[in-house]
Write a protein that holds these residues in place. Structure first.
Motif, mmCIF file in Angstrom:
data_model
loop_
_atom_site.group_PDB
_atom_site.id
_atom_site.type_symbol
_atom_site.label_atom_id
_atom_site.label_comp_id
_atom_site.label_asym_id
_atom_site.label_seq_id
_atom_site.Cartn_x
_atom_site.Cartn_y
_atom_site.Cartn_z
ATOM 1 N N PHE A 283 0.867 -1.182 0.000
ATOM 2 C CA PHE A 283 0.000 0.000 0.000
ATOM 3 C C PHE A 283 0.900 1.228 0.000
ATOM 4 O O PHE A 283 1.683 1.419 0.938
ATOM 5 C CB PHE A 283 -0.908 0.020 1.232
ATOM 6 N N ASP B 153 1.523 5.379 -0.025
ATOM 7 C CA ASP B 153 0.973 6.687 0.302
ATOM 8 C C ASP B 153 1.782 7.749 -0.444
ATOM 9 O O ASP B 153 2.922 8.031 -0.079
ATOM 10 C CB ASP B 153 1.049 6.924 1.813
ATOM 11 N N TYR C 277 3.656 0.524 2.726
ATOM 12 C CA TYR C 277 3.364 -0.418 3.806
ATOM 13 C C TYR C 277 3.196 -1.808 3.197
ATOM 14 O O TYR C 277 2.486 -1.969 2.201
ATOM 15 C CB TYR C 277 2.087 -0.025 4.550
ATOM 16 N N CYS D 40 1.853 -5.527 3.919
ATOM 17 C CA CYS D 40 1.018 -6.344 4.814
ATOM 18 C C CYS D 40 0.951 -7.751 4.232
ATOM 19 O O CYS D 40 0.456 -7.939 3.112
ATOM 20 C CB CYS D 40 -0.385 -5.762 4.921
ATOM 21 N N TYR E 136 7.016 -1.048 7.115
ATOM 22 C CA TYR E 136 6.890 0.152 6.300
ATOM 23 C C TYR E 136 8.256 0.715 5.950
ATOM 24 O O TYR E 136 9.210 0.648 6.722
ATOM 25 C CB TYR E 136 5.989 1.212 6.949
ATOM 26 N N TYR F 278 -7.267 -0.427 3.751
ATOM 27 C CA TYR F 278 -6.432 0.765 3.874
ATOM 28 C C TYR F 278 -7.304 2.007 3.724
ATOM 29 O O TYR F 278 -7.998 2.167 2.719
ATOM 30 C CB TYR F 278 -5.340 0.736 2.800
ATOM 31 N N ALA G 192 -1.700 7.042 8.584
ATOM 32 C CA ALA G 192 -2.275 5.885 7.884
ATOM 33 C C ALA G 192 -3.120 5.109 8.880
ATOM 34 O O ALA G 192 -2.897 5.176 10.101
ATOM 35 C CB ALA G 192 -1.183 4.990 7.298
ATOM 36 N N ARG G 193 -4.109 4.382 8.348
ATOM 37 C CA ARG G 193 -4.907 3.497 9.215
ATOM 38 C C ARG G 193 -5.273 2.243 8.443
ATOM 39 O O ARG G 193 -5.727 2.310 7.304
ATOM 40 C CB ARG G 193 -6.179 4.187 9.702
ATOM 41 N N PHE G 194 -5.007 1.108 9.078
ATOM 42 C CA PHE G 194 -5.330 -0.179 8.484
ATOM 43 C C PHE G 194 -6.457 -0.836 9.273
ATOM 44 O O PHE G 194 -6.602 -0.623 10.481
ATOM 45 C CB PHE G 194 -4.097 -1.086 8.477
#
Length: 461
Positions: free
Chosen positions: A274, A276, A283, A285, A294, A321, A335-337
């Protein structure tokens, strides 16, 4: 004696913070399908996750704030006749979501304000064109109503959702084997694909031409993922010949050798990247992992810098994401997962430690907003444009919900049971409308009578 200099970066101390138990989504039955997608999609209004369903395929859509235990009878989106493999929210309408399924169809759904109160079985439009299961759906980042789908028939279709028609086709002559991943460039001019034939391709979809191609970016036989990053580069994840997981950065103009290649570990899960573009952080995952790594990407050697890793005890079955406009900027959240466990969805916030509560402009440059820069016709006509940027200084205020406009007369992919778009409404629909009109008129009369009585009471006093 030389002293080693530590590289300066404002993201060196980014840390992951899992949400408290009352901020998680409990008792959700996450899909058991063995497919390498995230199984989860989120936006500033909703979280959607693919769930187990009997007799077909379904996914769950919950308002973001509706945390806690999820009722086992909560309504789902359940129009597919086989398991759902991938879901994706439209970047230009937070109420529209697309789904690809083993039933060979792509469906586009409109979620009402506040979430579902009844099971949703009828999509806004059904897109039929694949001959095998559809495992990838990706919206165009800047053009309105343009959706890409990739199936196990080795075909990529680009749809104009407004008409329900496939406007571009990349056939099996481009990809001779299963397509593992597809990613749009930031302005939507190119796509980057990885395939089972061990090649990564950069394609101009409107012309159907391959701009660049790299054979065996990773020596292993396991699946490769590829995404666009900044400055005309791509990042790939894969496996070495000794089955070690790797991450590599490539310059699309010189694909002979990677700019950076790093080996990570010997786990078997496919790494989902992912990126940004606002912070240049990627990132990674892994499916089945209990960690999120990251890295920061820079314009100077060695280009790819390891930052840190978030670890937890439980492994992840999938991950969603959040777009930048859905984050809490006053908490320095970059960021937030949304991590899927077997029976739970757990938000994980990535935060830069700062002492001040003021808006940190260096962490939040203008980011992609919810407005489309182009219409589908403009993009198909050859125009390109970057995303329309917005500032997050005063926080993100979602716009009013927008209706997805579909020209039913041109919708070649609609369900066979849909009435013909002849402009003549059927008698049942007319009678229902007349009945609703009578009820509304009766309600208005009753309210008028109450108002008259209230005025008489006031005058008497």
């Amino acid at each position: 004696m030389s002293r080693q200099v530590v590289r300066s970066s404002k993201f060196r101390h980014v840390f992951g913070q899992p949400a408290k138990a009352d901020q998680c989504y409990e008792d959700v039955r996450v899909s058991q399908t063995t497919w390498d997608s995230g199984f989860c999609a989120v936006n500033p209004k909703f979280v959607a996750l693919i769930c187990e369903a009997s007799g077909g395929g379904a996914f769950l859509v919950l308002p973001l704030g509706k945390t806690g235990r999820v009722d086992k009878n909560v309504p789902t989106v359940c129009g597919h006749t086989a398991p759902v493999l991938d879901i994706a929210w439209c970047p230009h309408n937070d109420h529209v979501i697309a789904s690809g399924s083993e039933d060979c169809t792509v469906m586009v759904w409109e979620i009402p304000d506040g979430g579902l109160t009844l099971p949703l079985r009828e999509p806004v439009v059904t897109l039929e064109g694949h001959t095998k299961r559809v495992g990838i759906v990706v919206w165009h980042p800047t053009a309105q109503n343009v959706l890409l789908s990739a199936g196990c028939d080795n075909v990529i279709l680009v749809w104009d959702v407004g008409t329900g028609a496939a406007v571009l086709t990349l056939g099996s002559d481009v990809h001779p084997d299963t397509i593992y991943s597809v990613d749009w460039s930031r302005d939507g001019a190119l796509i980057c694909t990885s395939c089972r034939d061990k090649r990564v391709r950069i394609i101009e979809p409107r012309k159907g031409t391959i701009i660049a191609e790299k054979d065996r970016p990773h020596e292993g036989t396991r699946p490769v993922r590829a995404v666009f990053v900044s400055d005309g580069k791509i990042l790939t994840t894969g496996f070495s010949r000794m089955s070690e997981r790797q991450v590599a950065l490539w310059d699309t103009k010189h694909l002979e050798e990677p700019l950076s290649l790093q080996e990570l570990d010997t786990s078997s899960g496919v790494l989902l990247p992912f990126f940004d573009p606002d912070t240049n952080i990627v990132y990674l995952c892994g499916k089945g992992d209990s960690s999120i790594r990251y890295f920061e990407i820079t314009s100077e050697a060695p280009f790819l810098h390891y930052l840190s890793m978030f670890s937890s005890k439980e492994s992840q079955r999938g991950v969603g994401y959040m777009p930048k406009r859905g984050l809490e900027v006053n908490k320095c959240e970059i960021a937030r997962f949304y991590k899927l466990h077997e029976r739970r969805c757990e938000p994980i916030a990535m935060t830069v430690p700062r002492k001040s509560d003021l808006f940190q402009e260096d962490l939040y440059p203008p980011t992609a907003g919810p407005d489309a820069a182009l219409t589908a016709e403009e993009w198909l006509g050859g125009r390109d444009a970057g995303p329309l940027l917005i500032s997050l200084k005063d926080g993100y205020v979602p716009p009013k919900s927008r209706e997805l406009r579909v020209n039913r007369g041109l919708d070649t992919g609609r369900r066979k049971t849909a009435p013909e778009a002849s402009g003549t409404p059927n008698s049942d629909a007319v009678s229902r409308l007349e009945e609703e009109m009578r009820k509304l008129q009766a309600t208005v009369r009753e309210l008028q009578q109450r108002l008259d009585r209230l005025e008489e009471t006031v005058q008497a006093k």
